[in-house]
Design an enzyme around this catalytic site. Structure first.
Site, mmCIF file in Angstrom:
data_model
loop_
_atom_site.group_PDB
_atom_site.id
_atom_site.type_symbol
_atom_site.label_atom_id
_atom_site.label_comp_id
_atom_site.label_asym_id
_atom_site.label_seq_id
_atom_site.Cartn_x
_atom_site.Cartn_y
_atom_site.Cartn_z
ATOM 1 N N CYS A 184 0.378 -1.066 -0.521
ATOM 2 C CA CYS A 184 -0.400 -0.099 -0.059
ATOM 3 C C CYS A 184 1.178 1.450 0.331
ATOM 4 C CB CYS A 184 -1.074 0.041 1.506
ATOM 5 S SG CYS A 184 -2.540 0.884 1.341
ATOM 6 N N LEU A 185 0.625 1.795 0.931
ATOM 7 C CA LEU A 185 1.418 3.883 0.863
ATOM 8 C C LEU A 185 2.651 3.503 1.242
ATOM 9 C CD1 LEU A 185 1.505 6.287 1.013
ATOM 10 C CD2 LEU A 185 0.406 6.349 3.791
#
Length: 574
Positions: free
Chosen positions: A306-307
Site C-alpha cells: 500500500c502506502l
C-alpha cells in the site's frame, strides 16, 4: 497552496468537526455544477423524462404479470448489479417485496442515468454527484427497514421478536463502546504478541519513527538476499503477520528467506512535523543500512504494501538515480505510483477537501483514524455499513470477530506534515508519475528503475484500484510480473495457501517488450487457482542465490544488537 491564517485554521478545523472531515464546499460545487448544466440541457432532460415513463410502464407491466401469474412466477423487470447481494434471498420474490425492490432498482438505474452524461459537468464533479446519489438511495433501500425487509420480518415472526431484543442489546453495547472509546466486541480475543503478530523475531533497531524486526529463521539455510518489508503507516504492520495460519511473514520465513519488517510508531502530537522525507530517512534507508550491517554484501529484496509500496517506489527511483545498487528486486502490493485515476477514493481528494484536512491536522497535530474511516466506509457502504446494521440490529446476528477484523480495529494516526505532503504531492499533483517528486533536493523518475518488479493488484480494491496499480507498466521499463488476485485491498493480500475460493491471474512483461493495456493484459494473463503467495515465493527464489547459513540475529558486532522481542513496543501503542 496558500498558507492559512490562524483564524482560518480555527474556522476550518471547527467546520471539519461538524462535517465529519468532509468539505461541504466541495460537495456544493459538485451539485451546482451538475444541476446548472442539467437545467441547460433540454435534450438530457427529455431523455430522462422518457426513461422515467419507460420505467413506469415496465413496472406496471411487471405488476400485471404478478397479478396474473403470481409473484414467484413473474419475470423480474430489472436485475441487480452483479455485486449487489441485497435482494438475493428468495423472500424478496414474494408479494409485495418483489414490487418494492424492483421499484428501488429502477429508481437507482434512473439516477445513474441522471447523474452521468450531463454535457459540461466536470468529471470530478460528475463522479461526486453520482456517488452521493448512490449513498442517499442506499439509505432508502427497502432492505434497510424492518417493515420492508421480508428476511427480517420472517426472522422476527419465527423468533417471536427475540432477534430484535438481541439487536437492541448489540446497539446499546456498540454505543457504550463508542462512547468509552473501546474496540468492538471480540477484539480482546486477538491480543498482539499472544494471538496475532506471534512470528518469533527480535527488534534490532528502534528510532523515533520505527522499529526494525528481524525474524528468526526456521530453515537450516536461507537465501543470501534478505527481504525487507515496508508496510503502510496508515495501518499497523501485523496485517502481514496475523494468526500463524495466515501470516505472510511466517510463510516467507518458512520458505527459507531472512525477513526484516518495519513496525511504524503510532504518531502523536510530538511527531506532527515528520514528513515524507523522514519516512524515507528514518524508515526505509535506516532499515536498509541495518540490514547491510547484519548481512554484509547481500542485496535486498525490498517489499512494500500500500502506502509503503509507494514509499518504496520513491526510494528505488532515488537509488537508481544515484547509482545505489543495494536492492535485488522490488515487490509492490496494492501500491499506486500513478494517482491520476485513484478510483473512488479520489472523490474525497480535491483542493477544498485537502485544505480542510490540513487545517484540522494543523490544529491537532495528526489525523485520527476515525476521521478517515467515514470516507473508506462510504466507498463500500453496503458491505461495511448497511449489511452490518441489518445483520446485527434486525436479524440479531453479530458476525464473529476474526483476526483481520481485529487488526482493522487497531487503528493508527497520521502525522500532520506527512499526510498533507502525501495528499498534495501524490493525490492532487501526481508528482511521482510526472517526474516532479523531490528526494534529497532533486526530482526522481520511475523510468530509472530497472530492477525486476513483482506487483500485486486485487480485483475489488476500493483504495488502490488494480487498473491504477497497473499503470506502473508505462512508468518503468523494468521487467514487471503483474498479479491480479481475487479479494479486496486487505483480504486479497492475506490470501494464504488453502484459502477457499482464491484465484489469480499472472503475466510478465519482460524488459524491452511493448506496452499492453490493462484490458489486453486481462485477456492474455494466465488464470491460476489458489493463493498467489507460492507464485511470489518462487519469483523471489529464482532471483536469489544459493542458500547459506542464516545471518546472526542482533549480533552486537554488527552494531545492531537485540533491543526487544518481536513484535516490539511500537505496535502495542494505542
Amino acid at each position: 497552496m496558500h498558507a492559512l491564517s490562524p483564524l482560518d485554521v480555527q474556522a476550518r478545523a471547527a467546520l471539519a468537526g461538524v462535517t465529519g472531515s468532509l468539505s461541504p464546499q466541495s460537495a456544493l460545487l459538485a451539485w451546482v455544477d451538475w444541476a446548472t448544466h442539467l437545467v441547460a440541457s433540454p435534450g438530457k432532460q427529455s431523455d430522462l423524462a422518457a426513461l422515467a415513463l419507460e420505467q413506469a410502464s415496465t413496472l406496471a407491466g411487471y405488476l400485471r404479470e404478478c397479478m396474473i401469474a403470481g409473484p414467484g412466477q413473474a419475470h423480474a423487470c430489472i436485475e441487480p448489479p452483479a455485486r449487489d447481494r441485497r435482494f438475493a434471498a428468495p423472500e424478496w420474490r414474494s408479494w409485495p417485496f418483489n414490487l418494492w425492490h424492483q421499484a428501488f432498482l429502477l429508481n437507482q438505474r434512473w439516477w445513474e442515468a441522471a447523474t452521468g452524461g450531463v454535457p459540461g459537468v466536470e468529471r470530478h464533479h460528475e463522479t461526486m454527484v453520482a456517488f452521493a446519489a448512490r449513498q442517499w438511495l442506499d439509505v432508502f433501500s427497502p432492505g434497510n427497514q424492518l417493515a420492508t425487509n421480508p428476511v427480517a420480518l420472517r426472522r422476527t415472526f419465527e423468533e417471536g421478536g427475540a432477534n430484535l431484543r438481541r439487536g437492541l442489546g448489540y446497539l446499546v453495547d456498540n454505543i457504550e463502546r463508542r462512547l468509552a472509546q473501546q474496540p468492538p466486541a471480540g477484539v480482546e480475543s486477538f491480543q498482539v504478541g499472544r494471538d496475532v503478530a506471534v512470528t518469533p523475531g527480535k527488534v534490532v533497531l528502534r528510532n523515533r519513527l520505527m522499529e526494525l524486526i528481524q525474524y528468526t529463521p526456521t530453515t537450516a539455510q536461507v537465501h543470501p538476499e534478505p527481504v525487507l518489508v515496508i508496510p503502510a503507516w496508515i495501518m499497523k504492520y501485523y496485517i502481514l503477520d496475523l494468526s500463524p495460519h495466515d501470516s505472510l511473514i511466517r510463510y516467507l520465513v518458512a520458505q527459507g528467506f531472512t525477513v526484516f519488517c518495519i513496525s511504524w510508531k503510532n504518531p502523536g502530537v510530538e511527531e506532527r512535523e515528520l514528513g515524507m522525507d523522514d519516512y524515507l530517512a528514518l524508515g526505509f534507508w535506516a532499515g536498509l543500512d541495518a540490514i547491510n550491517a547484519i548481512a554484509p554484501g547481500a542485496k535486498v529484496h525490498a517489499t512494500g504494501y500500500c502506502l509503503g509500496g509507494t514509499l518504496l517506489s520513491i526510494a528505488a527511483a532515488a537509488m537508481a538515480r544515484d547509482g545505489d545498487d543495494r536492492l535485488a528486486s522490488l515487490s509492490l502490493f496494492t501500491a499506486q505510483t500513478d494517482f491520476s485515476e485513484p478510483g473512488e477514493l479520489g472523490l474525497f481528494i480535491d483542493e477544498s477537501q485537502v485544505t480542510l484536512l490540513e487545517a484540522q491536522m494543523q490544529q491537532q497535530g495528526y489525523l485520527r483514524a476515525d476521521q478517515m474511516a467515514g470516507a473508506f466506509q462510504m466507498l463500500r457502504s453496503y458491505d461495511l455499513i448497511w449489511s452490518r446494521l441489518i445483520s446485527e440490529y434486525l436479524l440479531g446476528e453479530r458476525q464473529p470477530m476474526n483476526d483481520l477484523m481485529a487488526w482493522n480495529a487497531d487503528t493508527t494516526r497520521m502525522p500532520a506534515k506527512m499526510h498533507a505532503q502525501y495528499l498534495r504531492r501524490l493525490f492532487l499533483n501526481d508528482d511521482l508519475s510526472e517526474g516532479r517528486y523531490p528526494v534529497r533536493g532533486r526530482p526522481v523518475s520511475l523510468g530509472d528503475i530497472t530492477l525486476p518488479v513483482f506487483s500485486v493488484g486485487t480485483e475489488s480494491d476500493h483504495v488502490a484500484p488494480w487498473r491504477s496499480v497497473y499503470k506502473l507498466h508505462y512508468l518503468s521499463p523494468a521487467e514487471l510480473t503483474f498479479v491480479l488476485t481475487t479479494g479486496g485491498h486487505n483480504a486479497g493480500i492475506v490470501s494464504e495457501p488453502g484459502h477457499p475460493r482464491r484465484s489469480y491471474r499472472v503475466k510478465t512483461r519482460h524488459q524491452g517488450e511493448g506496452y499492453l493495456d490493462a484490458d489486453a493484459w486481462l485477456e492474455a494473463a494466465m488464470r491460476k487457482e489458489g493463493s498467489w503467495w507460492p507464485e511470489w515465493s518462487q519469483w523471489l527464489r529464482v532471483r536469489s542465490g544459493t542458500p547459506v547459513d542464516p545471518p546472526d540475529t542482533g549480533a552486537a558486532a554488527s552494531g545492531y544488537p537485540v533491543i526487544d522481542d518481536a513484535p516490539g513496543r511500537y505496535v502495542r501503542e494505542p
